[in-house]
Design a protein around this motif. Structure first.
Motif, PDB file in Angstrom:
ATOM      1  N   ALA A 268      36.283  35.011  45.564  1.00 63.68           N
ATOM      2  CA  ALA A 268      35.579  33.933  46.260  1.00 63.68           C
ATOM      3  C   ALA A 268      35.074  32.949  45.213  1.00 63.68           C
ATOM      4  CB  ALA A 268      34.417  34.492  47.065  1.00 63.68           C
ATOM      5  N   PHE A 269      35.577  31.728  45.251  1.00 58.69           N
ATOM      6  CA  PHE A 269      35.098  30.681  44.359  1.00 58.69           C
ATOM      7  C   PHE A 269      34.060  29.800  45.051  1.00 58.69           C
ATOM      8  CE2 PHE A 269      39.355  31.688  42.659  1.00 58.69           C
ATOM      9  CZ  PHE A 269      38.966  32.098  41.394  1.00 58.69           C
ATOM     10  N   THR A 270      33.916  29.969  46.367  1.00 60.22           N
ATOM     11  CA  THR A 270      32.873  29.294  47.131  1.00 60.22           C
ATOM     12  C   THR A 270      32.183  30.358  47.984  1.00 60.22           C
ATOM     13  OG1 THR A 270      34.343  28.808  48.992  1.00 60.22           O
ATOM     14  CG2 THR A 270      34.179  27.124  47.261  1.00 60.22           C
ATOM     15  N   GLY A 271      30.992  30.052  48.448  1.00 60.84           N
ATOM     16  CA  GLY A 271      30.264  30.996  49.290  1.00 60.84           C
ATOM     17  C   GLY A 271      29.762  32.180  48.490  1.00 60.84           C
ATOM     18  N   PRO A 272      29.419  33.264  49.179  1.00 60.98           N
ATOM     19  CA  PRO A 272      28.897  34.452  48.487  1.00 60.98           C
ATOM     20  C   PRO A 272      29.927  35.022  47.516  1.00 60.98           C
ATOM     21  CG  PRO A 272      28.561  34.617  50.860  1.00 60.98           C
ATOM     22  CD  PRO A 272      29.441  33.428  50.621  1.00 60.98           C
ATOM     23  N   PRO A 273      29.468  35.576  46.386  1.00 59.97           N
ATOM     24  CA  PRO A 273      30.404  36.144  45.419  1.00 59.97           C
ATOM     25  C   PRO A 273      31.081  37.389  45.985  1.00 59.97           C
ATOM     26  CG  PRO A 273      28.149  36.629  44.773  1.00 59.97           C
ATOM     27  CD  PRO A 273      28.071  35.722  45.968  1.00 59.97           C
ATOM     28  N   ARG A 274      32.385  37.493  45.748  1.00 62.07           N
ATOM     29  CA  ARG A 274      33.132  38.638  46.256  1.00 62.07           C
ATOM     30  C   ARG A 274      34.512  38.674  45.617  1.00 62.07           C
ATOM     31  NH1 ARG A 274      34.419  39.989  52.633  1.00 62.07           N
ATOM     32  NH2 ARG A 274      34.515  42.240  52.330  1.00 62.07           N
ATOM     33  N   ILE A 275      34.973  39.874  45.336  1.00 63.29           N
ATOM     34  CA  ILE A 275      36.333  40.101  44.861  1.00 63.29           C
ATOM     35  C   ILE A 275      36.933  41.209  45.728  1.00 63.29           C
ATOM     36  CG2 ILE A 275      37.789  40.904  42.958  1.00 63.29           C
ATOM     37  CD1 ILE A 275      35.580  39.907  41.039  1.00 63.29           C
ATOM     38  N   ILE A 276      38.151  41.010  46.186  1.00 61.62           N
ATOM     39  CA  ILE A 276      38.879  42.039  46.920  1.00 61.62           C
ATOM     40  C   ILE A 276      40.163  42.329  46.150  1.00 61.62           C
ATOM     41  CG2 ILE A 276      40.131  42.632  49.037  1.00 61.62           C
ATOM     42  CD1 ILE A 276      37.156  42.505  49.519  1.00 61.62           C
ATOM     43  N   ARG A 277      40.405  43.605  45.895  1.00 61.30           N
ATOM     44  CA  ARG A 277      41.660  44.031  45.275  1.00 61.30           C
ATOM     45  C   ARG A 277      42.428  44.892  46.266  1.00 61.30           C
ATOM     46  NH1 ARG A 277      37.921  44.241  41.167  1.00 61.30           N
ATOM     47  NH2 ARG A 277      38.422  43.016  39.323  1.00 61.30           N
ATOM     48  N   LEU A 278      43.698  44.560  46.429  1.00 64.59           N
ATOM     49  CA  LEU A 278      44.601  45.324  47.288  1.00 64.59           C
ATOM     50  C   LEU A 278      45.622  46.016  46.389  1.00 64.59           C
ATOM     51  CD1 LEU A 278      45.310  42.581  50.004  1.00 64.59           C
ATOM     52  CD2 LEU A 278      43.500  44.330  50.017  1.00 64.59           C
ATOM     53  N   HIS A 279      45.474  47.308  46.220  1.00 66.27           N
ATOM     54  CA  HIS A 279      46.405  48.092  45.414  1.00 66.27           C
ATOM     55  C   HIS A 279      47.455  48.688  46.338  1.00 66.27           C
ATOM     56  CE1 HIS A 279      43.720  48.282  41.839  1.00 66.27           C
ATOM     57  NE2 HIS A 279      42.789  48.142  42.764  1.00 66.27           N
ATOM     58  N   GLY A 280      48.705  48.676  45.896  1.00 68.45           N
ATOM     59  CA  GLY A 280      49.719  49.250  46.757  1.00 68.45           C
ATOM     60  C   GLY A 280      51.093  49.267  46.141  1.00 68.45           C
ATOM     61  N   THR A 281      52.062  49.359  47.029  1.00 67.94           N
ATOM     62  CA  THR A 281      53.465  49.394  46.645  1.00 67.94           C
ATOM     63  C   THR A 281      54.149  48.201  47.294  1.00 67.94           C
ATOM     64  OG1 THR A 281      53.379  51.801  46.589  1.00 67.94           O
ATOM     65  CG2 THR A 281      55.557  50.792  46.660  1.00 67.94           C
ATOM     66  N   GLY A 282      54.795  47.409  46.459  1.00 68.45           N
ATOM     67  CA  GLY A 282      55.449  46.212  46.954  1.00 68.45           C
ATOM     68  C   GLY A 282      56.958  46.342  46.972  1.00 68.45           C
ATOM     69  N   VAL A 283      57.560  45.625  47.908  1.00 67.01           N
ATOM     70  CA  VAL A 283      59.013  45.522  47.966  1.00 67.01           C
ATOM     71  C   VAL A 283      59.383  44.045  48.052  1.00 67.01           C
ATOM     72  CG1 VAL A 283      59.424  47.783  49.009  1.00 67.01           C
ATOM     73  CG2 VAL A 283      59.092  45.804  50.472  1.00 67.01           C
ATOM     74  N   VAL A 284      60.540  43.739  47.516  1.00 67.66           N
ATOM     75  CA  VAL A 284      61.057  42.376  47.515  1.00 67.66           C
ATOM     76  C   VAL A 284      62.019  42.240  48.685  1.00 67.66           C
ATOM     77  CG1 VAL A 284      62.310  40.646  46.174  1.00 67.66           C
ATOM     78  CG2 VAL A 284      60.887  42.352  44.994  1.00 67.66           C
ATOM     79  N   VAL A 285      61.739  41.321  49.580  1.00 68.13           N
ATOM     80  CA  VAL A 285      62.609  41.069  50.726  1.00 68.13           C
ATOM     81  C   VAL A 285      63.308  39.733  50.471  1.00 68.13           C
ATOM     82  CG1 VAL A 285      62.737  40.830  53.230  1.00 68.13           C
ATOM     83  CG2 VAL A 285      60.991  42.327  52.210  1.00 68.13           C
TER      84      VAL A 285
ATOM     85  N   CYS B 179      31.621  42.941  43.448  1.00 66.77           N
ATOM     86  CA  CYS B 179      30.606  41.891  43.575  1.00 66.77           C
ATOM     87  C   CYS B 179      31.078  40.478  43.267  1.00 66.77           C
ATOM     88  CB  CYS B 179      29.403  42.230  42.707  1.00 66.77           C
ATOM     89  SG  CYS B 179      29.751  42.158  40.932  1.00 66.77           S
ATOM     90  N   GLY B 180      31.816  40.274  42.214  1.00 66.26           N
ATOM     91  CA  GLY B 180      32.222  38.926  41.854  1.00 66.26           C
ATOM     92  C   GLY B 180      31.096  38.069  41.295  1.00 66.26           C
ATOM     93  N   TYR B 181      30.019  38.691  40.846  1.00 62.37           N
ATOM     94  CA  TYR B 181      28.868  37.934  40.341  1.00 62.37           C
ATOM     95  C   TYR B 181      29.213  37.045  39.143  1.00 62.37           C
ATOM     96  CZ  TYR B 181      25.809  40.954  43.161  1.00 62.37           C
ATOM     97  OH  TYR B 181      25.186  41.621  44.177  1.00 62.37           O
ATOM     98  N   ALA B 182      30.222  37.412  38.366  1.00 57.72           N
ATOM     99  CA  ALA B 182      30.577  36.617  37.184  1.00 57.72           C
ATOM    100  C   ALA B 182      31.661  35.579  37.464  1.00 57.72           C
ATOM    101  CB  ALA B 182      31.033  37.542  36.055  1.00 57.72           C
ATOM    102  N   VAL B 183      32.162  35.536  38.695  1.00 56.13           N
ATOM    103  CA  VAL B 183      33.189  34.548  39.050  1.00 56.13           C
ATOM    104  C   VAL B 183      32.497  33.215  39.309  1.00 56.13           C
ATOM    105  CG1 VAL B 183      34.958  33.921  40.740  1.00 56.13           C
ATOM    106  CG2 VAL B 183      34.719  36.306  40.009  1.00 56.13           C
ATOM    107  N   PRO B 184      32.924  32.156  38.635  1.00 57.25           N
ATOM    108  CA  PRO B 184      32.247  30.874  38.821  1.00 57.25           C
ATOM    109  C   PRO B 184      32.496  30.263  40.196  1.00 57.25           C
ATOM    110  CG  PRO B 184      34.215  30.583  37.494  1.00 57.25           C
ATOM    111  CD  PRO B 184      34.066  32.060  37.721  1.00 57.25           C
ATOM    112  N   ARG B 185      31.597  29.403  40.592  1.00 62.05           N
ATOM    113  CA  ARG B 185      31.804  28.606  41.804  1.00 62.05           C
ATOM    114  C   ARG B 185      32.661  27.411  41.427  1.00 62.05           C
ATOM    115  NH1 ARG B 185      26.628  28.616  45.590  1.00 62.05           N
ATOM    116  NH2 ARG B 185      25.835  30.655  45.015  1.00 62.05           N
ATOM    117  N   MET B 186      33.652  27.142  42.240  1.00 64.21           N
ATOM    118  CA  MET B 186      34.539  26.011  41.968  1.00 64.21           C
ATOM    119  C   MET B 186      34.914  25.348  43.279  1.00 64.21           C
ATOM    120  SD  MET B 186      37.046  27.370  38.934  1.00 64.21           S
ATOM    121  CE  MET B 186      37.617  28.847  39.725  1.00 64.21           C
ATOM    122  N   ASP B 187      35.168  24.067  43.219  1.00 68.63           N
ATOM    123  CA  ASP B 187      35.609  23.320  44.389  1.00 68.63           C
ATOM    124  C   ASP B 187      37.108  23.079  44.304  1.00 68.63           C
ATOM    125  OD1 ASP B 187      33.064  23.020  45.533  1.00 68.63           O
ATOM    126  OD2 ASP B 187      32.628  21.316  44.221  1.00 68.63           O
TER     127      ASP B 187
END
Length: 185
Positions: free
Chosen positions: A82-99, A134-142
């Motif tokens: 999240a570069f705007t609004g409340p700080p947050r980071i989401i990581r999606l770990h998984g297995t990818g396939v190329v279609v 948390c994303g507390y160290a991610v800067p706010r950017m427009d």
């Protein structure tokens, strides 16, 4: 501060879809290969397919590391900040396939995204872990605007030019792994 989610619910899906950029991390299986992190963006290029499945539109670029790594071992992590609004980071770990275009489910998947010139594939990810931090160290950017250079470049190249580019520039990863190499035999 951090949490692990069982699934991508509507609220989390809304957060993911609202981010103008996300990052894709992959690595080859060996200890001596290059780890790759690619920024992805453009509105309408990411989709939540289900509670534990996502996909994104892969556009022709200068390399094909993600494709090579996924074909070799499938491991992938998508990170949304999240570069705007409340700080947050989401990581999606998984297995990818190329279609790839021509694969049975390509048209179905590609139809979920905004049509863009230069589509190379759709990356589909079976999500094994959904982690929130948390994303507390991610800067706010427009966001000023999306860049249009890639689409203009792809449109100028046209289908034949893009195919030639992929044959010469996207055939192998920087570590020599097959990416868009034509099948042998």
């Amino acid at each position: 501060m951090g949490a692990v989610h069982e699934e991508i619910d509507d609220r989390l899906a809304g957060f993911l879809a609202a981010q103008p950029v996300f990052f894709v991390g992959t690595a080859p299986a060996g200890h001596d290969g290059h780890v790759n992190v690619s920024p992805k963006g453009l509105a309408g290029s990411f989709a939540v397919l289900g509670p534990r499945e996502v996909a994104y539109l892969d556009l022709t670029g200068s390399g094909a590391e993600t494709i090579a790594h996924l074909r070799e071992n499938g491991r992938v992590c998508l990170m949304f900040c999240a570069f705007t609004g409340p700080p947050r980071i989401i990581r999606l770990h998984g297995t990818g396939v190329v279609v790839m275009p021509g694969d049975d489910d390509f048209d179905d998947l590609a139809g979920r995204f905004t049509t863009r010139p230069g589509v190379r594939s759709v990356i589909r990810v079976a999500v094994a872990r959904i982690a929130d931090s948390c994303g507390y160290a991610v800067p706010r950017m427009d966001l000023v605007a999306e860049r249009t250079q890639l689409e203009r470049w792809a449109a100028r190249k046209g289908p034949d030019g893009l195919a030639a580019y992929r044959r010469t520039r996207n055939a192998r990863s920087i570590d020599g792994l097959p990416a868009l190499d034509p099948p042998s035999g």
